[in-house]
Each structure stands twice: as C-alpha cells, then as structure tokens.
Design a protein around this motif. Sequence first.
Motif, PDB file in Angstrom:
ATOM      1  N   HIS A 206      36.719  46.054  15.259  1.00  0.00           N
ATOM      2  CA  HIS A 206      37.750  46.530  14.408  1.00  0.00           C
ATOM      3  C   HIS A 206      38.925  46.019  15.160  1.00  0.00           C
ATOM      4  O   HIS A 206      39.750  46.606  15.472  1.00  0.00           O
TER       5      HIS A 206
ATOM      6  N   THR B 145      42.615  44.693  15.836  1.00  0.00           N
ATOM      7  CA  THR B 145      43.712  45.136  15.279  1.00  0.00           C
ATOM      8  C   THR B 145      44.894  44.001  15.427  1.00  0.00           C
ATOM      9  O   THR B 145      44.969  43.157  16.278  1.00  0.00           O
TER      10      THR B 145
ATOM     11  N   ARG C 247      43.790  46.018  10.474  1.00  0.00           N
ATOM     12  CA  ARG C 247      42.765  45.802  11.323  1.00  0.00           C
ATOM     13  C   ARG C 247      41.821  45.013  10.442  1.00  0.00           C
ATOM     14  O   ARG C 247      41.614  45.407   9.260  1.00  0.00           O
TER      15      ARG C 247
END
Length: 195
Positions: free
Chosen positions: A20, A22, A48
């Motif tokens: 994930h 960002t 994200r």
Amino acid sequence: DRLMCSRGPDEAVVFADAVHPTHQVRTVGCWAPKDEAVAITPSSGRDRVNIHGAIDLESGQTQMLDVPTVDAQSTILLLIAILAAHPSRLMIHVFLDNARYHHARMVRQWLANEGQRITLHFVPTYSPHLNPIERLWGVMHRNVTHNRSYPSFHAFKAATMAFLTKAVPKNWPEFCDSVTDNFRVIDPSDFRVLS
C-alpha cells in the motif's frame, strides 16, 4: 527449496502479497556537496495505492492489480490473473502470507471450483523475509518513492504501476539479485554467543 528443485516443467512457482504505497516523499540519505542545501518538494496528499500482486522469480513476470481494497475478492482476482499468465502450466504453486483474506471461505470455495491448478502455500506467521515479493516492494520504493515527489496522486500511481508491471519484467536481470528467494538458515549451535 525442495519444491523448487523437484517441480516439473509444467509447474510454476509465484510469490504473492499486497502493498500500500502512500503518495508522499520518502526521504532517504543521499550525497550532496557540503555547502549545498537539498530539499524535496512535498507531495499533495497522503492517498495510497492498494496493490495485490505476484511475481514469478524465474522470468520476472508480474501480475499487479490496483484494487479498491485488499480482501478475499482481490485475492481471487489475483489468482485469476496468475492463471491467465500461466495458461500451459498444469500446477501453479502460490506462496503467500497468512493474511485473513488469503484464508477466507470465498477463496477456498473458488479454489475448489477452479480446477485444482493452483496450490496455496502459506509462509510461517511473522516471516516476511521468506517471501521474496517483500523484497520487490523495497526495490519499488528505492526506484519510485525514495527522494521523489509527484505532482499528483495520479502521477504517483502511474509511476508505481508502470515500474511494477513494465520495468520489473523488462529489466529483470538487473533486479533479480535484489528479489532473490535465496536466504541463509542459521543454526545457533554453529556459533558461539557472546554476552
């Protein structure tokens, strides 16, 4: 290791995980002249990208899905993408972590109906070092997010996905040593422990 050495030519091994990244600058050390101030433009937000992905270490071929959320449904979509990438393989061994969505009833039901071409292998809990795709995420950060600013989330997401879907397979010989599945098992009895 045993599986990698004993598998037949009609079998594939892939490693899967989610990441994930960002949309923000990840500042890391860099070289600069002593009297020169270095600054990086900050990002516009902290959105994200949810990526559920897999990599075949032999070829560097990746399947990377940009998904709204990483869950049982995205796991099934990833497994479908893995099947599509290996149409001639009779068996595909997929190594992944013990996230709850990988064990979900929906995933188990899909696997039972799919035709038995995929076998899931779960790495031990709290052992990300045993899953080489974790090292791919580090390579991605070094090449996409470290000391780099993107003017928009769209540009950040495009750079991230282009690196994982195009640059990694195209430049696999350059990246493969950083994403290897080789690791060293250390037996404590072989060492003298100093206290």
